[in-house]
Design a protein around this motif. Structure first.
Motif, PDB file in Angstrom:
ATOM      1  N   ASP A  21       0.832  -1.212   0.000  1.00 32.15           N
ATOM      2  CA  ASP A  21       0.000   0.000   0.000  1.00 32.15           C
ATOM      3  C   ASP A  21       0.861   1.255   0.000  1.00 32.15           C
ATOM      4  N   GLY A  55      -7.280   5.248  -4.535  1.00 33.13           N
ATOM      5  CA  GLY A  55      -8.335   4.988  -3.554  1.00 33.13           C
ATOM      6  C   GLY A  55      -9.358   3.977  -4.028  1.00 33.13           C
ATOM      7  N   PRO A  56     -10.280   3.649  -3.158  1.00 37.68           N
ATOM      8  CA  PRO A  56     -11.275   2.614  -3.460  1.00 37.68           C
ATOM      9  C   PRO A  56     -12.358   3.057  -4.440  1.00 37.68           C
ATOM     10  N   SER A  63      -5.874  -0.533  -6.117  1.00 41.04           N
ATOM     11  CA  SER A  63      -6.266   0.246  -4.947  1.00 41.04           C
ATOM     12  C   SER A  63      -5.566  -0.281  -3.701  1.00 41.04           C
ATOM     13  N   VAL A  67      -7.025   0.170   4.348  1.00 41.23           N
ATOM     14  CA  VAL A  67      -7.189   1.610   4.552  1.00 41.23           C
ATOM     15  C   VAL A  67      -6.735   2.017   5.953  1.00 41.23           C
ATOM     16  N   HIS A  68      -6.895   1.101   6.923  1.00 41.59           N
ATOM     17  CA  HIS A  68      -6.514   1.421   8.306  1.00 41.59           C
ATOM     18  C   HIS A  68      -5.025   1.745   8.410  1.00 41.59           C
ATOM     19  N   GLU A  71      -4.434   5.186   7.244  1.00 39.10           N
ATOM     20  CA  GLU A  71      -4.888   6.165   8.233  1.00 39.10           C
ATOM     21  C   GLU A  71      -3.836   6.381   9.314  1.00 39.10           C
ATOM     22  N   SER A 293      -3.845  10.357   1.396  1.00 39.49           N
ATOM     23  CA  SER A 293      -4.961   9.748   2.133  1.00 39.49           C
ATOM     24  C   SER A 293      -6.203  10.619   2.072  1.00 39.49           C
ATOM     25  N   MET A 296      -7.828   9.921  -1.220  1.00 37.78           N
ATOM     26  CA  MET A 296      -8.490   8.619  -1.272  1.00 37.78           C
ATOM     27  C   MET A 296      -9.957   8.694  -0.852  1.00 37.78           C
TER      28      MET A 296
END
Length: 747
Positions: A21, A55-56, A63, A67-68, A71, A293, A296
């Motif tokens: 990622d 992003g999604p 992608s 995502v966590h 973050e 981010s 995203m």
């Protein structure tokens, strides 16, 4: 062995999404910023688009999988960004921000918070969405404005200084508002007392952290200076940043506040520039992850669904911030031209708005649609900013024609009267110093008492002798601050003048009595925290007697503490002054001449468009054209072929000018010129105490003051309002004969 292989496989699967990622984010960001660099657009927009692509909500490209993890990286990015912002900001810088910038920023912030909240309510949004919208719209983008000013070449203009000052005020107010928003979000109510308590708590910790930080951290860095390689200094500075993040979180504040505070403390040290340079690559890396981010979260479906709110909020941002900032600048006493330029420069939102929007999402109090709307508005206002700055002069010219003549004259009259220097009375100076003394020392005393009663006292399990020992140690720690709070003389000069004038004797006694009562109260508070009421009262009497009996020892000890604090606080400023003095000594500005060839690139251009003083730092003392000489040419004078320019500057500045002129050559020897550069020391009362304009030295020498030496300090290109003082050494370029006459009269 199989178990070991299994563990390694699990670990690799655990790490794989994180690494993949991050790799995807950085690769996408790299491509985007290369493109945006090529087309000369802000890199922040490139990061946002990169985030959208990774992003999604965009399925044509790969992608991110977790995502966590992103973050977490983004939260680290916010911390590093705020730490870097703190390194560029200092409390001294805030104190130097003039009333103009402060009033401009505060009027703009108050207006946009109200308008944003009102528009949010009109669109049917929740209270928290509307409140966050107002705060988000109130903060302009430092990054975007700096880039636009660089590209347009207006950083040296007067309005740019107002804008920079307003941005500093906005940044610190944004930090305060983030704390208040967190309080409101947690309590889910707009309780007045709750907000007042939050503000007081914030001020308490800000004073405590700043005073403690300035006392300890510069001392630590100085003691360890021989050990601080680049690698060590980077690790130490980031460790200090994260330490303050932990302290801020424990105190109930956001991590971003802690990072900002530590950055602003380090900004006062002599290592600030070096640390800022070392942290920059880290900031760029994590900043990129943060902005990616943000991108995203852009959802095209949401933007389509909320197209009208995006349009409405964009118009509100551009016009609302322009009008409110212009009004704020006018209220502060600036002319209409500078006010319009300032207002149209601040008409955008940027990085701080993303951070505030992130706070709302983290706290779970804002709707999902707010974030992509904010990003869209920021992107649009980023593109409009350069055009707004360019259009400010035409808009001002249009307003000057449209507005009634009475209104224009009223603004000019108000501006002139507002900029008149007003003397501050001795009573106000004394009262202000007393209030600052009470607040700062009260914070320090309360912090030490709380530390003893809530941390050390529970450790002794009620032992009476242990209580006595801790209470005595605590009293010894706060004794110097109690002395400074109650008995130390403050604002000595205003106090003595008031005493000599026999004014405000009653109010002064009341203020001094209040200071003593505060000290007695804190001693009682300390003793009451450790003993029964009767023992506390008896001990209080004993301590007060001893306290009054040994004032000199307390004074000496406090003076050592204060001297250390002031030395740390002024270290960077003193180091820069020493460096500046070293670089300027000896005075190396001199005059030389250039003949302009017919092919030169500056032919036909007026001096105000060339802006040689602003860009290079040189002064054109005279222009020799054929058989006559134009001494100190005005800003509209144009350059013609075969003109001889008499240039004042340092070797480096003259070299820059030579490159700037390209096809020019050095001509007439300096000593043959009728226009010369000379220095003389001011001893004649006819000039002392007057401004440069009032002295009429320009008219008397047919020349220009290009520098002043005063008590070892140098002022290059002094403004006309600078007051001349006895023993000033003036460097003047002007007519040789008139100069000699002035020097004889001034000696």
């Amino acid at each position: 062995m199989n178990e070991l292989e299994k563990t390694a496989t699990e670990a690799s699967h655990h790490l794989y999404p994180l690494i993949s990622d991050l790799g995807l984010i950085l690769m996408t960001a790299a491509v985007a910023i290369l493109i945006f660099k090529k087309i000369k657009q802000p890199l922040v927009l490139g990061y946002l688009i990169a985030g959208f692509l990774a992003g999604p909500h965009f399925t044509l490209f790969p992608s991110v999988k977790d995502v966590h993890n992103v973050e977490v990286w983004a939260e680290i990015g916010v911390i590093i960004l705020l730490f870097s912002l703190g390194l560029e900001f200092s409390f001294k810088k805030l104190m130097k921000v003039g009333a103009t910038s402060s009033v401009t920023a505060l009027v703009q912030i108050a207006s946009m918070v109200f308008l944003g909240y009102f528009v949010g309510q009109l669109m049917g949004w929740s209270t928290m969405d509307s409140l966050f919208l107002g705060v988000i719209l109130s903060i302009s983008s430092t990054t975007i404005i700096l880039r636009a000013f660089d590209e347009l070449g207006v950083k040296g203009q007067k309005f740019a200084g107002i804008v920079f000052g307003a941005l500093i005020v906005e940044d610190i107010v944004a930090i305060l508002m983030m704390v208040l928003l967190s309080t409101i979000a947690v309590s889910q109510q707009f309780s007045g007392m709750e907000l007042v308590f939050s503000v007081l708590k914030l001020l308490f910790f800000l004073i405590l952290w700043f005073v403690g930080g300035i006392f300890f951290i510069p001392t630590l860095l100085k003691k360890a200076k021989n050990l601080l390689s680049d690698e060590t200094l980077l690790i130490v500075s980031l460790a200090l940043c994260l330490m303050m993040v932990i302290l801020a979180t424990m105190a109930g504040f956001s991590p971003a506040l802690g990072a900002f505070i530590m950055g602003s403390i380090i900004a006062e040290t002599t290592k600030a520039e070096r640390i800022e340079h070392l942290v920059k690559p880290v900031k760029d890396l994590f900043g990129a992850v943060f902005f990616v981010s943000v991108g995203m979260l852009i959802n095209p479906d949401t933007l389509v669904e909320y197209a009208w709110p995006v349009i409405i909020i964009t118009l509100l941002t551009v016009f609302g911030k322009t009008i409110s900032s212009t009004i704020g600048t006018l209220i502060s006493g600036q002319p209409l031209k500078q006010s319009v330029q300032t207002g149209m420069s601040l008409a955008q939102i940027g990085e701080f708005s993303f951070i505030i929007a992130t706070l709302g999402m983290t706290l779970g109090v804002t709707s999902n649609f707010l974030y992509p709307i904010v990003v869209a508005v920021s992107a649009i206002s980023t593109f409009t900013t350069p055009f707004m700055i360019k259009m400010s002069i035409p808009v001002y010219n249009k307003l000057e024609k449209i507005l009634p003549n009475k209104f224009i004259k009223a603004i000019e009259s108000y501006s002139s009267s507002s900029q008149t220097i007003k003397a501050t009375s001795n009573w106000i100076l004394f009262l202000r110093a007393s209030i600052i003394q009470i607040i700062i020392h009260s914070v320090l005393i309360i912090a030490i008492i709380l530390l003893s009663s809530r941390v050390f006292l529970p450790m002794v399990n009620g032992s009476q002798w242990a209580n006595v020992a801790i209470a005595t140690a605590t009293l010894l720690c706060i004794a110097p601050f109690l002395y400074a709070l109650s008995l130390r003389k403050i604002a000595v000069k205003p106090y003595e003048e008031l005493k000599a004038e026999n004014k405000f004797r009653g109010p002064i006694r009341i203020v001094n009595l209040i200071r003593i009562l505060f000290a007695v109260f804190y001693i009682g508070l300390l003793l009451n925290s450790f003993f029964s009421n009767f023992i506390a009262f008896a001990a209080l009497v004993v301590f007060i007697v001893a306290y009054i009996a040994f004032p000199k020892k307390l004074q000496n000890f406090y003076d050592r503490i204060e001297n250390r604090f002031m030395q740390n606080l002024n270290d960077r400023e003193n180091a820069e002054a020493t460096k500046s003095k070293r670089e300027l000594s000896p005075w190396d500005a001199h005059m030389t001449t250039f003949e302009i060839n017919a092919e030169s690139n500056i032919i036909g251009k007026p001096l105000h468009l060339l802006a040689l003083r602003e860009k290079i730092g040189i002064n054109i003392a005279a222009i020799k054209r054929g058989n006559f000489t134009i001494n100190v040419p005005n800003r509209n004078e144009q350059i013609y072929p075969n003109d001889v320019l008499y240039i004042i500057g340092t070797d480096r500045q003259i070299d820059k000018f030579r490159v700037f002129m390209k096809n020019s050559k050095v001509a007439i020897p300096e000593n043959d010129a009728e226009t010369v550069l000379k220095q003389f020391e001011l001893k004649n009362d006819a000039f002392i105490g007057k401004t440069i304009r009032e002295s009429q030295l320009r008219e008397k020498t047919n020349g220009l003051i290009v520098g002043i030496e005063r008590e070892g300090q140098r002022m290059m290109n002094p403004e006309s309002h600078v007051v001349l003082q006895k023993n000033d050494i003036l460097w003047i370029v002007g007519d040789r004969k008139k100069m000699n006459s002035i020097i004889l009269n001034a000696s």
